[in-house]
Structure formats: C-alpha cells, structure tokens
Design a protein around this motif. Structure first.
Motif, PDB file in Angstrom:
ATOM      1  N   ARG A  68      50.372  53.552   4.468  1.00 24.97           N
ATOM      2  CA  ARG A  68      50.587  52.947   3.070  1.00 24.97           C
ATOM      3  C   ARG A  68      51.963  52.530   3.047  1.00 24.97           C
ATOM      4  O   ARG A  68      52.173  51.647   2.407  1.00 24.97           O
ATOM      5  CB  ARG A  68      50.866  54.177   2.453  1.00 24.97           C
ATOM      6  CG  ARG A  68      49.102  54.735   1.415  1.00 24.97           C
ATOM      7  CD  ARG A  68      48.938  56.590   1.356  1.00 24.97           C
ATOM      8  NE  ARG A  68      47.686  56.367   1.012  1.00 24.97           N
ATOM      9  CZ  ARG A  68      47.151  57.077  -0.036  1.00 24.97           C
ATOM     10  NH1 ARG A  68      48.149  57.789  -0.307  1.00 24.97           N
ATOM     11  NH2 ARG A  68      46.054  57.379  -0.263  1.00 24.97           N
ATOM     12  N   THR A  84      57.208  50.263  -8.482  1.00 25.04           N
ATOM     13  CA  THR A  84      56.109  50.895  -8.624  1.00 25.04           C
ATOM     14  C   THR A  84      54.740  49.968  -9.109  1.00 25.04           C
ATOM     15  O   THR A  84      53.827  51.496  -8.869  1.00 25.04           O
ATOM     16  CB  THR A  84      56.326  51.122 -10.806  1.00 25.04           C
ATOM     17  OG1 THR A  84      57.295  51.887 -10.923  1.00 25.04           O
ATOM     18  CG2 THR A  84      54.989  52.148 -11.521  1.00 25.04           C
ATOM     19  N   GLU A  85      54.241  49.480  -9.342  1.00 23.35           N
ATOM     20  CA  GLU A  85      53.260  48.480  -8.764  1.00 23.35           C
ATOM     21  C   GLU A  85      52.909  48.833  -7.298  1.00 23.35           C
ATOM     22  O   GLU A  85      51.843  48.921  -6.920  1.00 23.35           O
ATOM     23  CB  GLU A  85      53.467  47.199  -8.929  1.00 23.35           C
ATOM     24  CG  GLU A  85      53.335  46.473 -11.008  1.00 23.35           C
ATOM     25  CD  GLU A  85      53.546  45.484 -10.726  1.00 23.35           C
ATOM     26  OE1 GLU A  85      53.404  44.926 -12.157  1.00 23.35           O
ATOM     27  OE2 GLU A  85      54.762  44.509 -10.398  1.00 23.35           O
ATOM     28  N   CYS A  87      53.801  50.643  -4.824  1.00 26.24           N
ATOM     29  CA  CYS A  87      53.594  52.562  -5.488  1.00 26.24           C
ATOM     30  C   CYS A  87      52.317  52.791  -5.533  1.00 26.24           C
ATOM     31  O   CYS A  87      51.044  53.187  -5.003  1.00 26.24           O
ATOM     32  CB  CYS A  87      53.931  53.141  -5.867  1.00 26.24           C
ATOM     33  SG  CYS A  87      53.528  54.898  -6.139  1.00 26.24           S
ATOM     34  N   PHE A  88      51.307  52.256  -6.677  1.00 28.26           N
ATOM     35  CA  PHE A  88      49.818  52.594  -7.162  1.00 28.26           C
ATOM     36  C   PHE A  88      49.167  51.712  -6.101  1.00 28.26           C
ATOM     37  O   PHE A  88      48.175  52.161  -5.758  1.00 28.26           O
ATOM     38  CB  PHE A  88      49.991  52.260  -8.656  1.00 28.26           C
ATOM     39  CG  PHE A  88      50.233  53.402  -9.543  1.00 28.26           C
ATOM     40  CD1 PHE A  88      50.032  55.108  -9.366  1.00 28.26           C
ATOM     41  CD2 PHE A  88      51.674  53.070  -9.962  1.00 28.26           C
ATOM     42  CE1 PHE A  88      51.389  55.849  -9.459  1.00 28.26           C
ATOM     43  CE2 PHE A  88      51.763  53.683 -10.731  1.00 28.26           C
ATOM     44  CZ  PHE A  88      51.577  55.929 -11.050  1.00 28.26           C
ATOM     45  N   GLY A  91      48.176  53.293  -2.958  1.00 28.56           N
ATOM     46  CA  GLY A  91      47.745  54.724  -2.695  1.00 28.56           C
ATOM     47  C   GLY A  91      48.025  55.784  -3.624  1.00 28.56           C
ATOM     48  O   GLY A  91      47.779  56.900  -3.240  1.00 28.56           O
ATOM     49  N   CYS A  92      49.391  55.309  -3.440  1.00 29.33           N
ATOM     50  CA  CYS A  92      50.025  56.767  -3.929  1.00 29.33           C
ATOM     51  C   CYS A  92      50.176  56.679  -5.166  1.00 29.33           C
ATOM     52  O   CYS A  92      50.341  55.776  -5.955  1.00 29.33           O
ATOM     53  CB  CYS A  92      51.249  56.296  -3.117  1.00 29.33           C
ATOM     54  SG  CYS A  92      52.089  56.303  -1.630  1.00 29.33           S
ATOM     55  N   SER A  93      50.582  58.216  -5.793  1.00 31.97           N
ATOM     56  CA  SER A  93      49.931  58.604  -7.104  1.00 31.97           C
ATOM     57  C   SER A  93      50.906  59.532  -7.691  1.00 31.97           C
ATOM     58  O   SER A  93      50.877  59.199  -8.962  1.00 31.97           O
ATOM     59  CB  SER A  93      48.939  59.769  -7.428  1.00 31.97           C
ATOM     60  OG  SER A  93      49.125  60.883  -6.623  1.00 31.97           O
ATOM     61  N   SER A  94      52.008  59.149  -7.084  1.00 31.68           N
ATOM     62  CA  SER A  94      53.236  59.739  -7.551  1.00 31.68           C
ATOM     63  C   SER A  94      54.579  58.905  -6.804  1.00 31.68           C
ATOM     64  O   SER A  94      54.718  58.617  -5.597  1.00 31.68           O
ATOM     65  CB  SER A  94      53.760  61.319  -6.716  1.00 31.68           C
ATOM     66  OG  SER A  94      54.821  61.655  -7.220  1.00 31.68           O
ATOM     67  N   LEU A  95      54.888  58.351  -7.837  1.00 28.81           N
ATOM     68  CA  LEU A  95      56.324  57.566  -7.794  1.00 28.81           C
ATOM     69  C   LEU A  95      57.587  58.008  -6.766  1.00 28.81           C
ATOM     70  O   LEU A  95      58.317  57.585  -6.236  1.00 28.81           O
ATOM     71  CB  LEU A  95      56.540  57.035  -8.971  1.00 28.81           C
ATOM     72  CG  LEU A  95      58.133  55.297  -8.953  1.00 28.81           C
ATOM     73  CD1 LEU A  95      57.647  54.567  -7.226  1.00 28.81           C
ATOM     74  CD2 LEU A  95      58.877  54.547  -9.558  1.00 28.81           C
TER      75      LEU A  95
END
Length: 149
Positions: A68, A84-85, A87-88, A91-95
């Motif tokens: 990732r 932030t964009e 990160c999501f 596939g990460c759900s926590s910044l």
C-alpha cells in the motif's frame, strides 16, 4: 488412500502462500485482513501468519502495508491527490496509521514526501523511478541525524 508426505504438504502450503501474496498485490486497495486471507487459502489465521513470515520474512499485514505504501508513493509523486485521498485510494482506513507506517518505511511523512518527490524523480523513466523510490521494509529507513548544536 495415502497420506501426503511432509514435502507435498510444504509445497501445497507454498502455493497457497503465493496465492495469498498475489491477492494482496492485486487487491491491496480492498479491505483485507488475515482471517479473510486465511479462509481463502484454507488455512487458519495463525498458520497463515506463521508460514507467511517463514516464507517471506514478514507478516501478511506488514507485506500488505508495504504494498500500500509503495502504491501511495506513486500516487503522491503524481501530485494531483491530497495525502488523505491517497490514504483511502490505497485501502487504508486510518490517516494516522497510514502516515505513521509511511514515515516508518520511507523516512518522512507523506506530506513531506509529496512535496519533495515532485522534483526528485522528474525526468527518470517510470521503470527507474519505481526502483529508486521503493520503500524500505521492516523499519529500516535511516534515522534522521540528531541536531546536537
């Protein structure tokens, strides 16, 4: 009916581990956890984790996070997405977890990487920039020099 030899079982497990690794490489942006990966490989989560670490030198979670972060580095180099964009998108759900892991592997926070990477690899072919920017695994990023002044 004969029972499989230890070597046959080992080879079967290695094939299953390769499929798990391939799934993580392919579906890194999807929500993946060890239990789901183990079910897909017809193994218990504990057995998968132990065997994966033996075969590849790191846990399935660590391998997935490295993939990732690798993809995040490429997106950050493009410069058109926020941290932030990115990160999501990977596939990460926590910044917070994403930023911490990114800094552990790369040696700097994703926001700093995004600013610096825009110019650092400009002009390199994509095959070389990918190799030059590959993240370091297992917290091996060089520690910053202490300021003793």
């Amino acid at each position: 009916m004969t029972t499989p030899t230890a070597e046959a079982v080992h080879l079967r497990d290695l094939a299953r581990l390769r499929r798990v690794r391939d799934r993580m490489d392919r579906d890194y942006a999807q929500p993946l956890d060890v239990e789901a990966l183990a079910r897909g490989a017809h193994m218990s989560a504990g057995h998968l984790s132990r065997q994966f670490r033996l075969a590849y030198g790191e846990s399935p979670y660590s391998y997935l996070m490295t993939r990732r972060i690798e993809r995040a580095m490429a997106l950050l180099r493009r410069g058109d997405l926020s941290v932030t964009e990115v990160c999501f998108a990977v596939g990460c759900s926590s910044l917070g977890t994403f930023s911490t892991r990114f800094a552990e592997l790369v040696g700097m926070p994703p926001s700093v990487y995004r600013e610096q990477a825009a110019g650092d690899l400009r002009g390199l072919p994509s095959c070389l920039s990918k190799q030059a920017s590959k993240p370091i695994r297992n917290r091996e990023a060089p520690a910053p020099e202490p300021d003793l002044a």
